[in-house]
Enzyme design. Structure first.
Site, PDB file in Angstrom:
ATOM      1  N   ASN F  16      65.981  77.774  85.426  1.00  0.00           N
ATOM      2  CA  ASN F  16      65.204  76.737  84.746  1.00  0.00           C
ATOM      3  C   ASN F  16      66.075  76.014  83.737  1.00  0.00           C
ATOM      4  OD1 ASN F  16      62.381  75.657  84.294  1.00  0.00           O
ATOM      5  ND2 ASN F  16      63.071  76.061  82.186  1.00  0.00           N
ATOM      6  N   GLU F  79      66.237  72.255  87.435  1.00  0.00           N
ATOM      7  CA  GLU F  79      66.316  70.839  87.076  1.00  0.00           C
ATOM      8  C   GLU F  79      67.739  70.293  87.233  1.00  0.00           C
ATOM      9  OE1 GLU F  79      64.542  73.065  85.505  1.00  0.00           O
ATOM     10  OE2 GLU F  79      62.548  72.256  85.129  1.00  0.00           O
ATOM     11  N   ASP F 128      57.302  65.873  64.482  1.00  0.00           N
ATOM     12  CA  ASP F 128      57.105  65.735  65.922  1.00  0.00           C
ATOM     13  C   ASP F 128      56.944  64.279  66.353  1.00  0.00           C
ATOM     14  OD1 ASP F 128      56.674  66.514  68.616  1.00  0.00           O
ATOM     15  OD2 ASP F 128      56.146  68.475  67.815  1.00  0.00           O
TER      16      ASP F 128
END
Lengths: 326, 326, 326, 326, 326, 326
Positions: F16, F79, F128
């Site tokens: 991953n 990925e 964020d």
């Protein structure tokens, strides 16, 4: 009890006159209810500087003074000027003896004192316009400096929740609603804050409607004009706002809830309504558009009248004569 | 005009007494308004067999007869029996001369006739309980066979939309609502169909509430009990349903629209309400639960009373004596 | 377990018979679940006077006795009279030995005892009609005085949440709903409280609709008739209320949520539904009107049938013969 | 095209100045768009008496004249007086040659004419502030009597739906909204009618909020102040109403639709919005309260700032020096 | 009747296999129902060029072929490839005799023909999956060129609205819903399109819920995945989606309408639902979240089980032995 | 800071690559923010077996690597394969020195380390995508084993809440929304997650609408495709989703709230939105259908264009020439 209170802030260059609830604590102190409006601003300004605020409290004054003190002009307008206009320039003021303040010369009783910048007391529980007990709150204290009164003076009390109390509070609001609704519909015929709603929470407005949505715009304007308003009904010009039966009849015959109802929740309302969220001052407001829908023939909504004939009129005439009615 | 109409169907073995609107067409014919209820059923049964229905029409009767004829017992119950009970067995009936029917012996005026199985006429426009004009409809015709009356008889009219008209129609419905609400809440204290709602569209119900949701259940029960009902308010037992001001005050101080309001749209209502969809008989119904919420202290919702002290009572006493009040 | 309990209050002049859940605590005491209805009233009356209430508890009785005990006639009606009617006068009662009470003579097992006015115990957790565990509660105690039974008696248990349990509770409610809906629509064809809804929370009602709004009125009437009802569906007369597939098909093809749905929130419901606010006994109720709309052609909503021709019928006939089908 | 139009009604004793859309029909006639406001009233008064209304039409005027003509003072106020105030008393008017009217002396082009009391023409289709084509309507006609202009005059056009067009129409409305919202919340920081909403349909208002419901009251006040308003967003004082990104960010982080959204349907709106019911002038209005909820810590809603340290500041300083940034 | 139809567009370079309703018009023509999907696209492309579209129609094929033809892969995918995969490479195709097309070699009956680019006929009324008659429409015509069949061939019919019909249509949709819901919740346990909803309109989905809002997200995903869906219920993993009683029980005990219901009106749905607006293809959709709320203890929502003791198990064991139960 | 993290679970047979926020705690430890997705799964699997998870952290990589790492392919897809495709097979990976992991050979800086199975630290408060501070949380720790970097390496930082940050997160979601909406409407023209909505909460989608309900179906599909979405607007194909003014203009002129608005409350949203219920992760979602209604003529909704004449074109041409414009 309550009184018409004058105060002046030389620092702000502002004079103010308003009516406040006063609770007798002992011989020389009163608790005073200050909602966050003009007098509260003056007191806060003095509190910042640790200074007491000098005031005069007048009891037993001309109705014009009462009405002026109950109105809400912009901050900085001296309400005694308004009273003076209502009295065609005949208002006489007297300078106080112990404090730097003025009071109507003809008041039955004048209390001179200061609102302490630091002392507060628990006020209440007292009855408010809705006839229920208001919550207890810490409020500032008036220290009495002097009392003057006429000989054999009449003590004028505003009984809480009486019609007089409601009219004094409601009348200036009716004017505000009238003005606001006038701006969005062709014509306003009447505005009433009902007694059952404490002269404060429930309004009825009658208008001449020109387009289908006018009723709803009138509802929005009324709710915006008087933020304490909880329920408002708008009716056509053929309905008398002072006739509660007629207003209810209009709702019965001209209103359909799925089409004509506005509900706005969690909006700021009045702290007086015990059913509301009194801590956050949130309530649900309702607008009821009981005007005739324009997509149906007008005649369907009109009250029937007893048709008259010449014979019936003759009979009535002779009856009147016989009974000697005017 | 209107009259108390008796009819008997030997075929169905059923007697019926009811009140109907009658419109004089000429000397020997009347149009009669038949809503699809009991007398309509009898007439339909005769129409099927192409037979006229014999009836007696009584004008000027004892109020107990009026009330009984206005009530809605199950099909098959002879309303004269109900009237007889109300009168403690004192109701006297007389046999008609020209038709097979009975009528109260003491009626001021008795019309004997038949409802034609085939002839109809355009009835109206006439005024209904809401004070507006009802629509015109084709309705059956009564052919008059005989008229009998007392000497110097008094013609008793029910003026359309008068209080008497509304009471006669509404009273039996108030009883139905009372009964239905009683089944879902601990106790019912009052039921009123208001005059402004034509004694038909608007109800106020007062109950003793035990659990939070009782008010809403009472609303549903009232709406179900009287399908013509459009708006209903439920209040606590301390509110008098006959005091409109008190009911409005309860709404002002105990009701929050986002929590306490029921709106049901597109439901069958009354054909009399011009704001409704009169063709499809659809309306929007509203229930207002103005009972005190149980999650807040009860005292917040109670009207303040003026506290009494012995001094005040002494003063009142002496005033009374001086003024010689009872 | 549970039993048919008889009690008499000489003070109130009232006899009552009802079914209650009983939990064996030890050899001589049972906890009894009393919801605030008739037996509770009798017990409260005795509690006020600090007296125990004498009762008989019958297990293993005729179904007619069960049904009568499960029904809800007005307070004061002795349900044994109802059972006696159902049994055409054949119900025999026996006098108890140790307490002033009666019980069906043919009961398999009779417990004589008293409901203590002062002792209570924690009852539960027990399973209720919805098949979930009911909450634990303090409940009164039955002190056993005597036990009599037939030789080789059969112990008849109502398994909680079984079909029998649900039918006994639901059947009388179905009757109430039928009656209430009958008053607002032309005809009722069926009423079912579904098993999946515990025979208590979900109803299906089929009616003959005459006007567009009839379905919604039926929904209101059903909700009012049985306040524990949570969801109710109303269908046309061509739908069998016992056929769940057909009911769902009606919803799929005749229902539009924006037009045909009623949601009422914060209304009193059943304490048994764990999704509700069980403390304040508040729930949200839903009415689904799955009747055909009347503004579209009826045929669009009718299930297609396979058309038959004489050839097809001949074929079927010969097949039947060959296969010797009845 | 469009022009500043002056008219005087000697009968009503009223002068009026306003801006109107004009469509050149031929060399001597223009169609004029009259919405039912002040100039329409003057024209109607003349139409009643079958008299033409004399007017001057000025093109190419000082911006203060434009702004004054676009504002909406009460009926009877001559907007040239407002322009004169804005220009500190420097507005010069000239008497017209052929009609009884005045026009700004420095206008580039002046058309003198009369609005015919009887002739009308089909006006349109023309582009309005939303950039779509307005519907065609029968409108009155201006008959040109004389044209005067400066040498080498500049023809000043307001391109329909241009920013200039929107500002001229929207600016006075922003003032009305500011005033109305000021009355219901502690302080207003900004009001914008967005260009994308044609300077007419969409408003953003920033306020200082003191109590939870203030945002909703601001929404109601804005909707009431400008009845053509369709959507309004209210934000806190830290959001710049002219920064559309910031407003959207406030909606993303401070707004919850089930709590902060107001929708009012079937209310009168603007005829310009093609999505509305343009015949009955009904629209749905939306209020979005994107102020911070007060039951959560304030910091959660504040944009993060990049914290600075002395080292970072030093670095920036040296970079600046090196790059010779001011 | 219906058949598996193969068509190829050499111009688009595309092969397509799908199932269509066919109506026998006479010996050599069939009407074919083309919804605007893949085959419709091919036909439209030919129609543009005024060319007929050659097709093979296969009746009586392997279930894998049926299923593949009923699925909705992207445009351009030849569904025979899917069938071949399902059959592990064992699908045999045969070249047609009269048209440029292929058909499964083992089909019982193969009709070769062309869909005319210009001829249309009135198709219907025919029964659709909901068991009601679909509306009549003008549809293209298939001109039959050749018919080949096996000896003693079996004619395989899909009876309209039969379980087979519904499964063939619904199965691929269940897969789409499963996939879509999987993307928004931790795990999907089951998806069913119910038979009562025609295998098309009503879905039940069971999920493992991790966060409170998961149920609602599952509802949105299901509605988005199959735009014909009208009603969808989401339940927890302990509920079997094929057990309608269990699903209804979950609604009875875990659902509260004011919190757990989604209604979306005026959204595109299925043309098959007669209650919808079939002209504009608008319907109201409903999502029911019947998962357990996470703010209450899980045990409250679990079905009670009969607790077992060793004594009970011993008794059951001995009973089994005595009754010789396996 | 943040980095592209590679991890391999030999046990699960899974590789991953993803991007995570990293907070420097001291010289040899970093806190890592793991949301419950793929890397979290790998770490949990190792945690179960009390084993640390070996990882490489790459800073300063090719944009294709960034984009690939930010996308959300199914669990199990490496990925780096996606990045390799984007780079046409040119991606070079290097084996790490101290841990069993790979990293892009050309990365500026590579940190080798392990995510501890047992050590956690308080991470935050960090900014964020919405520009507000995220809450603090206990998060796992990365123990650094080795650091390798290019000479004079460039440290590539993703500034939190920068456009780059938002694009990296939003781009793959835009693709998901595009795909989902494509399945329910004829054609999608554009999808944008706006910057003001943090590239995460607010979407604009433009579609070609074929049927009235298409807009609403697009809204449902978008909400289902990206569960963090809070607000979504759908517009017609003539509106550019990147032109916020045009989108707002579409809302102003094509949207009616009572008809075109979807509100879904209490549904799972994003934890980043401070206005939501962040503990239970519940929010209210809004869908706005700003497509043209199909029951009104299309032209009414089109922006007017300035008509051109040959004279105007000639003028423009000569002006261009004179000004030497290209």
């Amino acid at each position: 009890t309550s009184g018409v209170i004058y105060a002046r802030s030389s620092k702000l260059g502002v004079e103010n006159v308003s009516i406040h609830r006063l609770q007798v604590l002992d011989d020389s102190t009163l608790a005073i209810r200050l909602v966050p409006r003009h007098l509260y601003k003056l007191w806060m300004a003095h509190k910042m500087e640790k200074k007491d605020l000098e005031v005069s409290i007048s009891v037993g004054v001309h109705p014009a003074v009462h009405l002026a003190a109950a109105s809400s002009p912009p901050f900085g307008v001296n309400e005694f000027h308004i009273a003076n206009s209502l009295l065609a320039g005949e208002l006489k003021l007297a300078k106080c003896l112990k404090v730097d303040a003025y009071a109507p010369a003809e008041a039955e009783l004048i209390i001179e004192g200061v609102i302490s910048w630091e002392r507060e007391a628990l006020e209440g529980p007292l009855v408010d316009i809705l006839g229920t007990y208001d919550v207890q709150r810490m409020q500032p204290i008036v220290e009495v400096k002097a009392v003057t009164h006429r000989k054999d003076y009449v003590y004028q009390a505003i009984v809480p929740s009486s019609v007089e109390h409601k009219l004094l509070m409601g009348l200036p609001r009716e004017a505000l609603i009238w003005e606001a609704v006038s701006k969005v519909v062709p014509e306003v015929y009447g505005v009433r804050l009902t007694m059952a709603g404490g002269g404060w929470l429930h309004a009825v407005v009658s208008i001449r409607k020109q387009r289908e949505g006018d009723g709803k715009n009138a509802l929005l304007a009324a709710l915006a004009a008087h933020p304490s308003l909880k329920h408002v009904v708008v009716v056509d010009e053929d309905i008398d706002v002072y006739d509660s039966e007629a207003v209810e009849w209009a709702i019965a015959t001209r209103f359909q809830a799925d089409r004509d109802l506005i509900v706005v929740k969690d909006v700021r309302g009045s702290t007086l309504d015990p059913s509301s969220d009194q801590e956050r001052v949130l309530t649900s407001k309702v607008g009821v558009d009981a005007t005739k829908p324009m997509d149906k023939p007008k005649e369907k909504f009109e009250p029937a009248t007893i048709p008259s004939t010449s014979r019936v009129e003759g009979l009535i005439e002779s009856l009147r004569k016989r009974l000697a009615i005017r």
